[in-house]
Design an enzyme around this catalytic site. Structure first.
Site, PDB file in Angstrom:
ATOM      1  N   PRO A 180       0.826  -1.209   0.000  1.00 32.12           N
ATOM      2  CA  PRO A 180       0.000   0.000   0.000  1.00 32.12           C
ATOM      3  C   PRO A 180       0.857   1.254   0.000  1.00 32.12           C
ATOM      4  CG  PRO A 180       0.071  -0.958   2.195  1.00 32.12           C
ATOM      5  CD  PRO A 180       0.738  -1.942   1.271  1.00 32.12           C
ATOM      6  N   PRO A 181       0.429   2.292  -0.706  1.00 31.21           N
ATOM      7  CA  PRO A 181       1.148   3.571  -0.619  1.00 31.21           C
ATOM      8  C   PRO A 181       1.102   4.057   0.822  1.00 31.21           C
ATOM      9  CG  PRO A 181      -0.488   3.585  -2.385  1.00 31.21           C
ATOM     10  CD  PRO A 181      -0.752   2.365  -1.565  1.00 31.21           C
ATOM     11  N   CYS A 182       2.233   4.378   1.376  1.00 30.06           N
ATOM     12  CA  CYS A 182       2.299   4.776   2.786  1.00 30.06           C
ATOM     13  C   CYS A 182       2.950   6.140   2.891  1.00 30.06           C
ATOM     14  CB  CYS A 182       3.082   3.751   3.602  1.00 30.06           C
ATOM     15  SG  CYS A 182       2.288   2.148   3.705  1.00 30.06           S
ATOM     16  N   GLN A 183       2.146   7.189   2.903  1.00 29.44           N
ATOM     17  CA  GLN A 183       2.667   8.535   3.065  1.00 29.44           C
ATOM     18  C   GLN A 183       3.004   8.781   4.531  1.00 29.44           C
ATOM     19  OE1 GLN A 183       3.301  10.604   0.563  1.00 29.44           O
ATOM     20  NE2 GLN A 183       2.556   9.089  -0.892  1.00 29.44           N
ATOM     21  N   PRO A 184       4.238   9.154   4.837  1.00 28.88           N
ATOM     22  CA  PRO A 184       4.554   9.471   6.233  1.00 28.88           C
ATOM     23  C   PRO A 184       3.690  10.637   6.715  1.00 28.88           C
ATOM     24  CG  PRO A 184       6.550   9.292   4.910  1.00 28.88           C
ATOM     25  CD  PRO A 184       5.404   9.306   3.956  1.00 28.88           C
TER      26      PRO A 184
END
Length: 651
Positions: free
Chosen positions: A121-125
């Site tokens: 999954p795209p994981c934006q901090p």
């Protein structure tokens, strides 16, 4: 490339859009409507679902490790066409950020016994300020209709929570962790542990598992059958570019002419490398597909012909450069036959200047990029040439996916759903208990807690670099105990207590906020570091002691503790990557994460010293001693009596 659209542009070559490769579905493909029938036909097989699947690099690795792909989910139509051609089961066009869509997916997956849920999954901090809200959201219900599109890892975790597979595999780039102190990873781990899973986070160099490129990935594994993750042994040597692609047809490159084609004749080598033999398995004999790349400009042809694998962009003749050499130091890179490739990324879809062939004066072809990512030659990519490059660059290398999936393979005779009590969760609880006990004694000032407010945290941060005796620091902090601010009288008292010139100078930095009753209020506490001119390390300690943000405090002592407990060398090499992974196992997430982080600072400073560590002190010992895999031999320990100073929190 029949049917290609060609237009003239300013780039010195015809702007060519390649033909569109349309791929039929896999013979064992199914849809939502007949998924129940498909499940019945595959009864007894180990089934997996791959979320955010892309073209299916992870799916292929999982399949090679023994699973049958029951479902792949993505929102990219080209990638889904690729997935549907290469894999059985469903390839579903779904936006998992939509809770109603997730409900539909979960209902489908519950028709089958899904053993493994995987995905990247795209994981934006996210910022430190938002961590508490996100953590509570995930722990309590995991579904936020206001933020579901931005934080798709929550969608992934929501599916896992409701499907409850035996095993979980999540993959992402290391920057996911480095951008926010691994806060997302730690929150996901905490939630999985709440559900009874044992977890493991690893930063993995892909070349250790046969991938011929520099590529590091973050892998999070979880399972609820047994607390063991058995990875294959690492490769003793890497696969070079020569071993990976030297058998593919070569080209006599001329400017502005097409390079390669959808299908070309292929001569099977007499003595193929092990890697090439693996890539050719089940491929059509005598032909190679998708061995094509962009046309070459005249000036690029001149540049490429003068380059070796060590040539820097600044060494290219100035009259041929199109970019500033100071800003684009590695804009062009010729690869080396006898080394690994640089990491293949989605950028290759825009231009191939980072991936110039080791000898031919051109950039890598689609098939060469696929080989370097470890997609076998039988694997085809739907869409145009640029679509294929993008899918390949975004993919998980299948051989890496296979190694990660094999580490969560089921163990014969062991049932899933056991609600494990993970080892690291127990370690963290013991560390929390130790820190709470230490905080209740006279060394309270080393830990976040009820008595640690902005004034106390500021004084501790300022004195953190001072070499004060334990009783000297204790005296100053007792003076600060219970104070809501720094008055002029208190300021003079602190200066009078300072035992050294250095300590007096550090405490003198409080002066800008003396008698400022508003600055020390909770609403303004995060303005204090700027007002007092804190250095980064001072601000980090100040923030940690306030206790409401799950940050990692990276010091040499803390890294040493993490490395010794995990029996690694990450306090000396790869400190900011593998070193942090060691720490997150001990810090975790949740209410007491900051307390555990503060405890590790104390242990690193006072027990786990670089030479002759004090693993046991009179009437006290390091709380991690029985879990420490790298603890020194008895002869290497330092035994000394500290008297009352052994009560925790020595300085």
């Amino acid at each position: 490339m029949e049917g290609s659209a060609v237009t003239k542009g300013k780039y010195g070559v015809p702007l060519e859009r390649s033909d569109y490769l349309e791929l039929p579905p896999h013979p064992d493909h199914c849809t939502e409507d007949n998924f129940s029938e498909w499940v019945a036909r595959h009864k007894g097989q180990r089934l997996a679902a791959d979320l955010f699947t892309g073209a299916g690099g992870l799916s292929l690795g999982i399949q090679e490790a023994g699973w049958t792909i029951a479902a792949g989910v993505d929102f990219d139509p080209r990638a889904l066409e690729t997935h549907a051609h290469n894999f059985p089961g469903m390839s579903l066009p779904m936006d998992l950020g939509d809770p109603e869509v997730r409900d539909r997916l979960v209902a489908l997956l519950k028709e089958a016994k899904i053993d493994l849920v995987a995905g990247g999954p795209p994981c934006q901090p996210f910022s430190r300020a938002g961590r508490s809200k996100i953590r509570d959201l995930v722990r309590n219900h995991g579904r936020d209709p206001q933020d579901h599109r931005k934080q798709l890892w929550q969608a992934y975790l929501d599916v896992v929570t409701r499907v409850q597979p035996r095993a979980v595999l999540m993959e992402n780039v290391p920057d996911m962790g480095l951008g926010d102190d691994f806060a997302v990873v730690r929150i996901i781990e905490e939630k999985l542990e709440d559900l009874g899973y044992a977890t493991q986070v690893r930063l993995v160099d892909a070349w250790h598992y046969g991938v011929p490129q520099h590529r590091k990935r973050l892998i999070l594994l979880a399972r609820n059958d047994i607390e063991r993750f058995d990875w294959e042994p690492k490769a003793e040597r890497d696969v070079t570019l020569r071993e990976a692609i030297a058998d593919l047809p070569r080209f006599d490159v001329k400017a502005r002419e097409r390079v390669g084609a959808r299908e070309l004749p292929y001569q099977e080598p007499e003595n193929p490398s092990d890697f090439i033999a693996l890539m050719r398995a089940q491929a059509p004999t005598g032909s190679i597909h998708d061995h094509m790349t962009r046309r070459v400009r005249q000036d690029d042809l001149e540049i490429f012909s003068g380059m070796t694998s060590t040539t820097l962009y600044s060494q290219i003749p100035a009259e041929l450069r199109r970019y500033r050499a100071d800003n684009f130091t590695d804009k062009y890179k010729r690869l080396d036959w006898d080394k690994r490739s640089r990491s293949i990324t989605a950028h290759i879809a825009k231009d191939g200047y980072w991936y110039i062939h080791p000898e031919d004066n051109r950039t890598l072809t689609v098939r060469e990029a696929a080989r370097i990512q470890t997609f076998p030659d039988r694997f085809r990519f739907a869409g145009t040439r640029s679509d294929a490059f993008r899918q390949i660059g975004n993919a998980v290398p299948p051989l890496l996916g296979k190694a990660a999936a094999a580490a969560v393979a089921p163990v014969e005779g062991v049932e899933s759903g056991r609600r494990l009590a993970p080892h690291w969760r127990s370690v963290r609880q013991e560390l929390s208990d130790w820190a709470e006990a230490a905080r209740d004694r006279e060394t309270w000032f080393h830990y976040p807690g009820p008595e640690m407010k902005s004034p106390q945290a500021a004084v501790m941060a300022l004195l953190s670099g001072s070499r004060l005796r334990a009783n000297e620091l204790r005296g100053i902090m007792e003076t600060m105990r219970g104070k809501k601010g720094v008055t002029a009288r208190l300021f003079e008292q602190l200066l009078g207590q300072a035992p050294t010139v250095s300590a007096r100078e550090k405490l003198g930095r409080l002066k800008p906020l003396v008698d400022d009753r508003y600055a020390w209020r909770e609403a303004n506490q995060y303005d204090v570091p700027e007002a007092l001119g804190f250095k980064p390390a001072e601000e980090a300690l100040y923030t940690l002691l306030l206790g409401d943000q799950d940050l990692l405090l990276i010091t040499q002592g803390v890294l040493r503790v993490g490395a010794r407990v995990n029996d690694s060398e990450a306090d000396r090499t790869n400190k900011l990557t593998d070193g942090r992974v060691n720490l997150i196992r001990l810090v975790g997430a949740g209410t007491n994460a900051s307390l555990r982080m503060a405890a590790l600072r104390v242990i690193g400073n006072e027990y786990c010293t670089a030479q002759k560590p004090h693993c046991s002190l009179p009437n006290r010992k390091c709380p991690l001693l029985k879990h420490c895999l790298g603890k020194p031999a008895e002869d290497d320990l330092y035994s000394v009596s500290f008297g009352d100073d052994a009560a925790g929190g020595l300085t």
